[in-house]
Write a protein that holds these residues in place. Structure first.
Motif, PDB file in Angstrom:
ATOM      1  N   PHE A 101     113.910 -21.334  -9.034  1.00  0.00           N
ATOM      2  CA  PHE A 101     113.290 -22.556  -8.436  1.00  0.00           C
ATOM      3  C   PHE A 101     112.716 -22.544  -7.395  1.00  0.00           C
ATOM      4  CE2 PHE A 101     113.685 -27.081  -6.393  1.00  0.00           C
ATOM      5  CZ  PHE A 101     112.977 -27.930  -7.601  1.00  0.00           C
ATOM      6  N   MET A 105     109.053 -22.973  -6.304  1.00  0.00           N
ATOM      7  CA  MET A 105     108.851 -23.769  -4.838  1.00  0.00           C
ATOM      8  C   MET A 105     107.729 -23.238  -3.539  1.00  0.00           C
ATOM      9  SD  MET A 105     109.082 -26.771  -5.902  1.00  0.00           S
ATOM     10  CE  MET A 105     109.725 -28.049  -7.401  1.00  0.00           C
ATOM     11  N   ASN A 108     104.623 -21.117  -4.009  1.00  0.00           N
ATOM     12  CA  ASN A 108     103.997 -21.822  -4.997  1.00  0.00           C
ATOM     13  C   ASN A 108     103.400 -24.124  -3.935  1.00  0.00           C
ATOM     14  OD1 ASN A 108     103.045 -20.765  -6.736  1.00  0.00           O
ATOM     15  ND2 ASN A 108     103.930 -22.397  -8.423  1.00  0.00           N
ATOM     16  N   ALA A 109     104.961 -23.736  -2.929  1.00  0.00           N
ATOM     17  CA  ALA A 109     104.021 -25.168  -2.234  1.00  0.00           C
ATOM     18  C   ALA A 109     104.666 -25.138  -0.291  1.00  0.00           C
ATOM     19  CB  ALA A 109     105.151 -26.177  -2.483  1.00  0.00           C
ATOM     20  N   VAL A 149     109.054 -26.622 -13.639  1.00  0.00           N
ATOM     21  CA  VAL A 149     109.748 -26.812 -12.665  1.00  0.00           C
ATOM     22  C   VAL A 149     107.801 -25.964 -12.091  1.00  0.00           C
ATOM     23  CG1 VAL A 149     110.560 -24.689 -11.086  1.00  0.00           C
ATOM     24  CG2 VAL A 149     111.787 -25.798 -12.444  1.00  0.00           C
ATOM     25  N   TYR A 150     106.899 -25.226 -12.550  1.00  0.00           N
ATOM     26  CA  TYR A 150     106.050 -25.083 -11.511  1.00  0.00           C
ATOM     27  C   TYR A 150     105.196 -25.924 -11.623  1.00  0.00           C
ATOM     28  CZ  TYR A 150     100.590 -23.676 -12.343  1.00  0.00           C
ATOM     29  OH  TYR A 150      99.807 -23.450 -11.705  1.00  0.00           O
ATOM     30  N   ALA A 152     106.334 -29.279 -11.042  1.00  0.00           N
ATOM     31  CA  ALA A 152     106.882 -29.821 -10.026  1.00  0.00           C
ATOM     32  C   ALA A 152     106.838 -28.968  -8.567  1.00  0.00           C
ATOM     33  CB  ALA A 152     108.423 -29.761 -10.205  1.00  0.00           C
ATOM     34  N   SER A 153     106.067 -27.645  -8.160  1.00  0.00           N
ATOM     35  CA  SER A 153     105.505 -27.415  -7.558  1.00  0.00           C
ATOM     36  C   SER A 153     104.441 -27.249  -6.865  1.00  0.00           C
ATOM     37  CB  SER A 153     105.714 -25.441  -7.510  1.00  0.00           C
ATOM     38  OG  SER A 153     104.836 -25.224  -8.839  1.00  0.00           O
ATOM     39  N   LYS A 154     103.178 -27.974  -8.231  1.00  0.00           N
ATOM     40  CA  LYS A 154     102.256 -28.198  -7.890  1.00  0.00           C
ATOM     41  C   LYS A 154     101.772 -29.859  -7.079  1.00  0.00           C
ATOM     42  CE  LYS A 154      99.830 -24.236  -8.798  1.00  0.00           C
ATOM     43  NZ  LYS A 154      99.316 -24.177  -7.176  1.00  0.00           N
ATOM     44  N   ALA A 156     104.189 -31.041  -5.400  1.00  0.00           N
ATOM     45  CA  ALA A 156     104.701 -30.646  -4.133  1.00  0.00           C
ATOM     46  C   ALA A 156     103.413 -30.509  -3.465  1.00  0.00           C
ATOM     47  CB  ALA A 156     106.583 -29.987  -3.779  1.00  0.00           C
TER      48      ALA A 156
END
Length: 228
Positions: A101, A105, A108-109, A149-150, A152-154, A156
């Protein structure tokens, strides 16, 4: 317009590599970054076009971002595009190991924003700062779940770019979050609608076509607005 320079962060393969080629064909001098050794395909692109130079950068290493900034000196970057990113297994978020995770994050963020903040001083007022996002980062479009999770990272990343735009309100530079479409990449799979070349062409069209819009937009490879 001539003598334009584009910096493509994450150009070792797939979309980043194809985008570097597209921009070179459009007359940009392209600085393409890779994390490790220079891939043969990128080296061949540099030889063929005479417009591509390769720099090394791991976006998760702040020291390397600073070092790249120093190497670039006072070079004018008309287009800064951050493409680097990773994905993870398609499992519910609660099943993802904490370290995975965090890695997704951070990569990607957080790291793209560090690149934006660190290299933005090289982008002139007429320039563009773009970051590769995804329709999967759209909360409004999320009706099927998956790749939590991917996604959520995008999401974010999108939020962080909104914050950056708000914090730099009045800055005339154009800010773009781009969805490349459903592409035949590791994430999109072989059954995706777009080839890598088709997606890269569309992304380049949007980057060039919206170069002087100003403000922040979340668009796809056709120029259509993606809901937040």
């Amino acid at each position: 317009m001539t003598d334009r320079t584009a910096l493509v962060v994450g150009a070792s393969r797939s979309l980043g590599l194809a985008l570097a080629g597209e921009l070179a064909e459009r007359g940009f001098d392209v600085v393409a970054t890779v994390r490790g050794e220079t891939p043969e395909a990128l080296a061949a692109l540099a030889d063929r076009t005479g417009r591509v130079t390769v720099e090394h950068l791991d976006i998760t290493d702040t020291g390397q971002i600073d070092a790249l900034r120093e190497r670039l000196g006072d070079r004018r970057i008309d287009l800064l595009f951050v493409n680097a990113g990773i994905t993870d297994a398609d499992v519910p978020a609660a099943q993802v190991p904490t370290e995975v995770f965090v890695e997704v994050m951070v990569t990607n963020a957080l790291s793209p924003m560090r690149v934006v903040e660190g290299l933005a001083p090289l982008v002139p007022p007429t320039g563009t700062i773009g970051v590769m996002s995804s329709r999967q980062g759209s909360i409004g479009f999320n009706t099927r779940g998956g790749h939590e999770v991917y996604r959520a990272s995008k999401s974010a990343l999108n939020q962080l770019m909104r914050s950056y735009a708000a914090r730099t309100a009045g800055d005339p530079r154009t800010l773009l979050l781009l969805h490349p479409g459903w592409v035949q990449t590791e994430l999109g799979g072989p059954g995706a609608r777009l080839t890598v070349a088709e997606s890269a062409h569309g992304v380049a069209e949007v980057l060039v076509g919206h170069a002087h819009d100003g403000g922040l937009q979340f668009l796809d490879h056709t120029g259509a607005v993606v809901p937040w």
